[in-house]
Design an enzyme around this catalytic site. Structure first.
Site, PDB file in Angstrom:
ATOM      1  N   SER A 136     -11.258  -0.724  -1.351  1.00  0.00           N
ATOM      2  CA  SER A 136     -10.068  -0.836  -0.156  1.00  0.00           C
ATOM      3  C   SER A 136     -10.160  -0.988   0.858  1.00  0.00           C
ATOM      4  CB  SER A 136      -9.038   0.334  -0.673  1.00  0.00           C
ATOM      5  OG  SER A 136      -8.197   0.322  -1.471  1.00  0.00           O
ATOM      6  N   HIS A 164      -4.205   6.259   2.769  1.00  0.00           N
ATOM      7  CA  HIS A 164      -4.370   4.995   2.414  1.00  0.00           C
ATOM      8  C   HIS A 164      -4.065   3.694   3.071  1.00  0.00           C
ATOM      9  CE1 HIS A 164      -5.706   1.629  -0.472  1.00  0.00           C
ATOM     10  NE2 HIS A 164      -6.972   2.296  -1.051  1.00  0.00           N
ATOM     11  N   ASP A 196       0.709  -1.396   0.224  1.00  0.00           N
ATOM     12  CA  ASP A 196       0.133   0.365   0.318  1.00  0.00           C
ATOM     13  C   ASP A 196       0.883   1.028  -0.163  1.00  0.00           C
ATOM     14  OD1 ASP A 196      -2.080   1.810   0.479  1.00  0.00           O
ATOM     15  OD2 ASP A 196      -3.193  -0.424   1.182  1.00  0.00           O
TER      16      ASP A 196
END
Length: 856
Positions: A425, A255, A208
């Site tokens: 996600s 994220h 990520d």
């Protein structure tokens, strides 16, 4: 190996957060992007070449691409292994051996053409930068399966719904935490209560944008946290993007921190708050590049130290979350197969290009048959309108495999905060965390991918939506249905027992921060105690050697028998050990005392100390035991490398640390001060003015980062560039840097000018086999102040391959000493370098620096 040139990095990738991917790994751009249709470029002579690459190299342009070899590694042996670590070791060995063999001929071909290349063993591919002619030549090779353009996947906030986080119950000091809606919806909190299972003993990773490792809700179960206030990032963190400059995990997007929190975060945000985590930064910032994702994929299977060296597949995670994707090619499929063969469970987001109705909106890798793809639904139990549906446009398989909470999911965020965002996600880490609960409760399932998928599917709640095909039990909207980890754990083979206990100081009765390791045959499980000294281990039935250890205490080993469905108690009272003095001296690379170096214990909770003017240091009180002592020189480090050594403390100890020469990341070159011996130039080079370059023939082949060159380009700005003149590079940068120039020796890279008072000369000395070739800049002037001048030279040694940089006329001016210059060597890809200095006033008159290749 001849590394490839890399284009300037622009940001970082799409992670399926609440974001829409523009393209897929190695795929041609989507219909909404430029496809090259109507291009006048001559098509490559083979269908091996994808259309995006054909368009990219048209009209004489260059592009970066991957050459995928035909041969595939045989992973059968890995699949047949029992233990996860043995599976990973076997898969790593087979993959690396196959790549080494099948890429050998191609590497030789590229080296002869002086074309950069970088090898990836996990999918047996080679990264190259070149033009249409090179693409055509490669497409004709019988050992090449396909050639695909490198892609980047932009992050988009199309589906985001971000709100600031607030304090949780744990922040407020409450003893109970309130699980987030998604954690409750999949019944993870019921698994915690009914099975006393929070994922203990399982390691989860994500690929990520990185992780804020010291976030209060994440720092406690970071595998690099040694439980004593110190951290070791080796084998626990990997950053192929180069964005995290201090070697510690970072997240310049948010994220990755968010997805990790949903998997393992404390305070009710994480599904498996007892599991450990590690991470690979496969996304630069606002996009993910194929190169970074592939490098991250390799590291997941075989984690390395902070230099990217010494891989240890036995430290591979049990589970890896992939909240990114896009496009519809099979470029990443080999990585998925490799992970699965190694016993690593992978979960992939299905993508956010849905509209709530249209079929076949999911994207690879999540939409590929080999992957376990995850869709998203909201708190009302309605499928998210952005969730990607099947059937797969890639292979027609039914997708997604399962669905999980993915709308307004609250989790950790950089800055010690919390955010609520939406996307597949956000759904995917619910599944990864759920597998940690399943494997902790039923450890006989660890590494068994098919059996685990079947249990997840079996436990899920059916949702009857067949408008894209399928049945209520399995369809192209929901997959097998809504994730229900309690039902899956209920249905799992309950062949495990539990060991619980408390570790205390025998003398005081206080809790001890300890590590508890249970070993039996090929099974090894490790947990650490929590704040009150308690621990819990779920283990297959059997007899184990359980070792309890903690800093300042003597370790203790007990034999414990675990029975199916039963809980055994092991309370350990550890005895404190004696403390002693550890002292010594740190010497620099030349053998002189080094002031200001940091000396620390890598595996003990002791504050680092700094060496004095005489290089001395002392730790007045160190517990008996076996440790690793580490020394890091203070900036500017110049040619001083880091030092580390094993140390057993059983009395007062004296340790002298002689720092080794510093090297680049791959160990290709090392540097050290050298004896000054100025070489006078003889042959004048027709080079003058500002921003000019001149190519010169070399009297003997110069081997530079594994490639032999017979010519080089000399620039007015103090560079010897083996790839191209690269004019206009008056603004120096730190090394390595992806942007050009690459493949250059920076003798004194600054904005310089050569006027009538200046010259560049060359000279060759010695006999064949033992010659030296010197490039000499005489009385070069700085553009910023032409009254400031200096002389310097680069001397290439035929016998050893060493490069010596020498300096003359260095006065008191900071600019003469290098305050605005770069000095060092960099590989042809801009991915590795040995930088002596960058904008630092460190040069001295009549001095020399020698860069020696490995083995010289």
């Amino acid at each position: 190996m001849y590394p490839p040139r890399s284009p300037r990095r622009r940001g970082v990738a799409w992670a399926a957060t609440a974001f829409t991917a523009l393209a897929v790994l190695g795929a041609a751009p989507s219909a909404t992007a430029a496809t090259g249709s109507g291009s006048t470029a001559t098509p490559a002579p083979s269908a091996k070449v994808d259309s995006a690459l054909r368009a990219a190299v048209g009209k004489g342009k260059e592009s970066t691409f991957f050459v995928v070899m035909k041969q595939r590694a045989d992973l059968t042996a890995a699949q047949g292994k029992r233990a996860h670590k043995d599976k990973a070791k076997s898969a790593f060995s087979a993959l690396r051996a196959e790549a080494g063999t099948s890429q050998k001929s191609l590497a030789s071909f590229l080296d002869k053409k002086k074309v950069g290349h970088e090898s990836f063993w996990i999918n047996n591919a080679v990264k190259v930068t070149g033009d249409q002619k090179l693409v055509d030549e490669l497409a004709e090779r019988s050992d090449v399966a396909s050639i695909v353009k490198e892609q980047r996947y932009a992050l988009d906030d199309l589906e985001s719904s971000t709100t600031p986080g607030t304090k949780t119950d744990a922040d407020s000091g409450a003893t109970e935490v309130t699980p987030e809606w998604g954690v409750k919806d999949i019944k993870a909190d019921q698994v915690w209560d009914q099975y006393e299972d929070r994922g203990d003993g399982i390691v989860i990773a994500n690929v990520d944008s990185g992780v804020q490792y010291d976030h209060p809700a994440l720092v406690g179960n970071y595998r690099g946290n040694q439980g004593d206030g110190t951290f070791s990032h080796d084998y626990n963190w990997f950053d192929p993007t180069g964005q995290c400059t201090d070697g510690a995990p970072c997240d310049n997007n948010g994220h990755g921190t968010h997805t990790m929190g949903t998997m393992v975060g404390q305070d009710g945000v994480g599904v498996a708050p007892g599991a450990k985590w590690i991470a690979a930064k496969g996304c630069e910032a606002r996009e993910c590049s194929d190169s970074s994702l592939l490098a991250a994929g390799q590291w997941i299977l075989a984690p390395t130290d902070h230099n990217g060296q010494n891989p240890k597949p036995e430290l591979a995670p049990d589970i890896v979350n992939n909240s990114w994707g896009g496009g519809d090619t099979n470029f990443y499929q080999d990585i998925v197969k490799a992970w699965n063969a190694a016993g690593i469970f992978e979960a992939f987001a299905s993508g956010n290009d849905g509209d709530g109705a249209t079929c076949s909106t999911g994207h690879a890798p999540g939409s590929q048959a080999d992957s376990y793809g995850v869709g998203a639904y909201d708190v009302a139990g309605k499928i998210a309108d952005f969730s990607g549906f099947g059937p797969s446009v890639f292979d027609g398989s039914m997708k997604p495999n399962i669905s999980a909470p993915g709308v307004n999911v609250r989790s950790t965020w950089p800055g010690n905060s919390y955010n609520s965002i939406s996307g597949t996600s956000m759904a995917t880490p619910h599944v990864a965390g759920a597998v940690a609960l399943l494997w902790s409760a039923a450890p006989s399932l660890i590494g068994k991918i098919d059996e685990t998928r079947a249990l997840l599917d079996q436990g899920s709640a059916d949702v009857d939506d067949t408008h894209c095909g399928g049945t209520a039990a399995m369809n192209n909207v929901w997959g097998s249905g809504k994730l229900d980890i309690l039902a899956s754990v209920d249905a799992a083979p309950h062949t495990a027992g539990t060991i619980t206990g408390t570790v205390t100081d025998r003398a005081t009765g206080k809790a001890v921060a300890a590590t508890v390791t249970a070993a039996s045959g090929d099974i090894t499980r490790v947990v650490t105690t929590v704040a009150d000294g308690t621990f819990q281990l779920h283990l297959p039935a059997g007899t184990y050697a359980v070792t309890t250890s903690g800093y300042g205490f003597a370790s203790h080993t007990d034999s414990m028998t675990v029975a199916v469905g039963e809980s055994a108690t092991l309370d350990s009272a550890l005895d404190a050990v004696a403390h002693h003095t550890v002292s010594g001296t740190v010497l620099d690379v030349t053998g002189k005392p080094l002031k200001g170096a940091s000396v620390r214990f890598a595996d003990a909770p002791l504050d680092a100390v700094t060496t004095g003017a005489d290089g001395s240091y002392a730790f007045p009180s160190v517990a008996e035991g076996s440790f690793h002592l580490a020394v890091t020189p203070a900036a500017p480090v110049l040619c001083n490398g880091d030092w580390s050594g094993a140390l057993t403390v059983d009395g007062n100890e004296t340790v002298k640390a002689s720092l080794p020469p510093r090297t680049d990341a791959a160990g290709t070159y090392s540097c050290a001060p050298a004896a000054y011996d100025w070489v006078t130039g003889k042959t004048k080079v027709a080079l003058s003015g500002d921003e000019n370059a001149k190519a010169v023939a070399l009297p003997f082949p110069v081997n530079y980062y594994g490639v032999a060159y017979t010519s080089a380009n000399i620039t007015t700005n103090g560079l010897v560039n083996f790839l191209s003149p690269r004019l206009g590079d008056y603004e120096n940068t730190a090394l390595p840097a992806a942007e050009q120039p690459n493949g250059a020796v920076a003798a004194f890279w600054d904005d310089l000018t050569l006027d009538k008072k200046s010259s560049v000369q060359t000279t060759t000395t010695g006999s064949t086999g033992h010659r030296t070739f010197a490039i000499v800049w005489n009385n070069a002037a700085l553009v910023s102040d032409t009254s400031v001048r200096l002389s310097f030279e680069a001397v290439f040694d035929e016998a050893t391959g060493a490069i010596t940089l020498q300096y003359k006329g260095i006065g008191t001016k900071a600019s003469q000493k290098g305050s605005s210059a770069t000095i060092g060597v960099e590989n042809q890809a801009g991915t590795d370098a040995l930088q002596y200095s960058f904008n630092e006033s460190v040069l001295k008159d009549a001095s020399a620096i020698r860069f020696s290749p490995k083995g010289a």
